[in-house]
Write a protein that holds these residues in place. Structure first.
Motif, short mmCIF file in Angstrom:
data_model
loop_
_atom_site.label_atom_id
_atom_site.label_comp_id
_atom_site.label_asym_id
_atom_site.label_seq_id
_atom_site.Cartn_x
_atom_site.Cartn_y
_atom_site.Cartn_z
N LEU A 249 -11.24 116.60 1.73
CA LEU A 249 -11.85 115.28 0.90
C LEU A 249 -11.77 114.13 1.89
O LEU A 249 -12.92 113.20 1.82
N ALA A 250 -10.95 113.97 2.77
CA ALA A 250 -10.92 112.52 3.72
C ALA A 250 -12.30 112.68 4.60
O ALA A 250 -12.75 111.72 4.91
N LYS A 251 -12.53 114.00 5.14
CA LYS A 251 -13.80 114.07 5.94
C LYS A 251 -14.89 113.35 5.25
O LYS A 251 -15.67 112.76 6.06
N HIS A 252 -15.01 113.27 4.00
CA HIS A 252 -16.27 112.68 3.31
C HIS A 252 -15.85 111.37 2.91
O HIS A 252 -16.65 110.96 1.93
N ASP A 253 -14.96 110.73 3.29
CA ASP A 253 -14.23 109.52 2.62
C ASP A 253 -14.06 109.45 0.89
O ASP A 253 -14.10 108.51 0.53
N SER B 43 -2.55 119.91 1.91
CA SER B 43 -2.84 119.31 3.01
C SER B 43 -4.11 119.74 3.66
O SER B 43 -5.04 118.69 4.10
N TYR B 44 -4.63 121.08 3.78
CA TYR B 44 -5.96 121.28 4.11
C TYR B 44 -7.01 120.57 3.04
O TYR B 44 -8.06 120.27 3.75
N HIS B 45 -6.76 121.04 1.76
CA HIS B 45 -7.61 120.17 0.95
C HIS B 45 -7.88 118.66 1.12
O HIS B 45 -9.02 118.06 0.89
#
Length: 201
Positions: free
Chosen positions: A64-68, A58-60
């Motif tokens: 990844l989502a933070k940078h689309d 979940s952390y990773h």
């Protein structure tokens, strides 16, 4: 150029230094590959496949989502169990601007190294399965081939363009195909220059 292709009408995304740094972690590259190859996943499903805790995956996923690099699936899942997917479109890990800084070069090296290591592990795992377990129809459908010829840089670029056009067409036509006998199939094309003969001595 090393890239992950998921054909679409959108242009290829060249990852910037921030996205490369976000991806530059062995577990994140593995998670990204699973999302590219098998479609939407949850932190729990990724944790099960990778032998990790769901807290770790979940952390990773959030990184990844933070940078689309991945996005949350609309209308799927709950507040407790979120589904994630890789956006459709080709992604290139080769960013010339990122390569101008030590941090950018290091991130690019990690991403490309992990991507290619995972790719080789998948191939060797298939060879091991193929000898022992894969049915004849999949033996006959498989192509593992190496050829060598003499080309200029322009001819090499044109060959790569033609190969990617065929691959993109097949991916676009069959990305969402389901049904009996349908499996995830990895399509690989490697076109690169060999060292000059003098460099081998």
């Amino acid at each position: 150029m090393v890239n992950e292709s998921a054909a679409s009408s959108s242009p290829e995304r060249v990852l910037d230094a921030g996205a490369l740094r976000a991806l530059a972690h062995p577990l994140r590259v593995k998670m990204y590959n699973i999302l590219s190859q098998y479609g939407p996943q949850t932190a729990s499903s990724l944790a099960q496949q990778l032998g990790e805790s769901s807290g770790s995956t979940s952390y990773h996923l959030r990184a990844l989502a933070k940078h689309d690099l991945i996005v949350e699936c609309n209308g799927r899942g709950t507040g407790r169990e979120r589904w994630w997917e890789r956006p459709v479109g080709s992604v290139s890990f080769a960013n010339r601007d990122a390569m101008t800084t030590p941090a950018g070069r290091a991130a690019t090296q990690v991403v490309m190294g992990e991507f290619l290591r995972n790719r080789n592990e998948e191939l060797m795992a298939f060879v091991g399965r193929g000898i022992n377990a894969e049915p004849d129809e999949w033996h006959e459908a498989t192509l593992i081939s190496t050829s060598t010829t003499q080309l200029t840089a322009e001819q090499t670029r044109e060959l790569g363009r033609r190969l990617m056009a065929i691959i993109d067409e097949v991916v676009a036509q069959n990305r969402t195909q389901t049904g009996e006998g349908v499996r995830a199939v990895t399509i690989r094309s490697d076109v690169f220059p060999l060292p000059d003969r003098g460099e081998l001595q």
